[in-house]
Design an enzyme around this catalytic site. Structure first.
Site, PDB file in Angstrom:
ATOM      1  N   ARG A 110     -15.350  -3.995  -2.965  1.00 40.72           N
ATOM      2  CA  ARG A 110     -15.617  -5.477  -2.207  1.00 40.72           C
ATOM      3  C   ARG A 110     -16.875  -5.587  -1.387  1.00 40.72           C
ATOM      4  NH1 ARG A 110      -9.927  -6.440   0.173  1.00 40.72           N
ATOM      5  NH2 ARG A 110     -11.069  -8.314   0.993  1.00 40.72           N
ATOM      6  N   ARG A 146      -4.816   3.101  -5.199  1.00 42.95           N
ATOM      7  CA  ARG A 146      -4.083   1.719  -4.498  1.00 42.95           C
ATOM      8  C   ARG A 146      -5.150   0.789  -4.720  1.00 42.95           C
ATOM      9  NH1 ARG A 146      -3.673   4.533   1.678  1.00 42.95           N
ATOM     10  NH2 ARG A 146      -2.454   6.214   1.133  1.00 42.95           N
ATOM     11  N   TYR A 165     -14.031  -1.054 -12.268  1.00 45.57           N
ATOM     12  CA  TYR A 165     -13.414  -2.346 -11.577  1.00 45.57           C
ATOM     13  C   TYR A 165     -14.489  -3.177 -12.071  1.00 45.57           C
ATOM     14  CZ  TYR A 165     -10.628  -0.187  -8.094  1.00 45.57           C
ATOM     15  OH  TYR A 165      -9.617   0.388  -7.333  1.00 45.57           O
ATOM     16  N   ASP A 214      -5.587  -3.194  -2.993  1.00 43.14           N
ATOM     17  CA  ASP A 214      -5.087  -3.783  -1.608  1.00 43.14           C
ATOM     18  C   ASP A 214      -4.437  -5.016  -1.907  1.00 43.14           C
ATOM     19  OD1 ASP A 214      -6.367  -2.035  -0.243  1.00 43.14           O
ATOM     20  OD2 ASP A 214      -8.401  -2.765  -0.058  1.00 43.14           O
TER      21      ASP A 214
END
Length: 247
Positions: free
Chosen positions: A194, A49, A109, A51
């Site tokens: 994050r 997933r 990422y 966000d």
């Protein structure tokens, strides 16, 4: 037959990846497009997933269809009806049991920070104009490597059996006047990247020492880590599989 799609998207207009009852999502757009070109309701499963507001340069998904159609034709037709902020980069047939999420060996990422105000990077990079010690941030990032419990960087309310992840790469570097954090691991927790970036920025600003950063990892307590940085600087950039799953 089962296929894998390699998908990119700008997440600014979407409430994340996963289909929701009362929200516009990337999964919904792709499922609607596939259902239209394949002539039957088609569900997809993503590698993970993202966000609200998070982007993807490489999100992998799988779907099944009984309709005979060449992969290149699926890619072409799907791109012709998807909105401009979603693109299909590749479509490949895979083994019947191949799974976009569970067969992923590694995910990566990138988080982008621009220290100078730039209107062309709005929604694509985090504007953060504080002085940073990048060498110190990389020293702290090295402490993330290996197999560890990362509960301190996970959202509190999340349905997982454990918080163990194995991080293979964690480094900061400059490119095209942007500061970029690259992290690769076997899996990631909800909100993990994050939170990592936000805490490492505290190290870079001199608000945390490397030793204190290590103690935050060991604490297994989200309240000890820094705040999560905004979603628009984050990109899912790679998902890797064994070549054996492809036909």
């Amino acid at each position: 037959m089962r296929f894998f799609l390699d998908v990119s998207y700008n997440g600014a207009a979407y409430h994340g990846w996963q289909r929701q009852a009362n929200a516009h999502t990337v999964q919904e757009e792709i499922e609607n497009g596939l259902s239209k070109i394949l002539g039957a309701e088609t569900a997809i499963t993503g590698s993970g997933r993202t966000d609200t507001g998070v982007h993807a340069k490489m999100q992998m998904v799988h779907f099944d269809t009984e309709k005979e159609m060449e992969p290149a034709q699926i890619q072409y037709k799907l791109n012709s009806i998807l909105p401009d902020d979603i693109s299909v980069n590749n479509c490949r047939p895979v083994q019947p049991e191949a799974h976009a999420r569970f067969d992923a060996r590694e995910r990566g990422y990138h988080y982008f920070i621009n220290p100078n105000k730039n209107p062309f990077l709005v929604g694509k990079s985090y504007y953060f104009n504080h002085q940073l010690d990048v060498d110190l941030m990389n020293e702290a990032a090295e402490k993330l490597l290996g197999r560890q419990d990362f509960e301190s960087f996970s959202r509190v309310k999340t349905e997982v059996n454990n918080f163990i992840c194995e991080i293979f790469t964690a480094r900061w570097y400059w490119e095209n006047d942007q500061l970029i954090f690259n992290v690769r691991a076997n899996r990631f927790l909800r909100g993990m990247v994050r939170a990592l970036v936000g805490t490492l920025l505290e190290v870079g600003r001199g608000k945390l020492t490397v030793e204190e950063f290590v103690s935050i990892i060991a604490a297994k307590d989200r309240t000890k880590a820094g705040r999560a940085v905004p979603p628009h600087g984050l990109y899912l950039s790679e998902v890797n599989y064994s070549d054996e799953i492809y036909i």
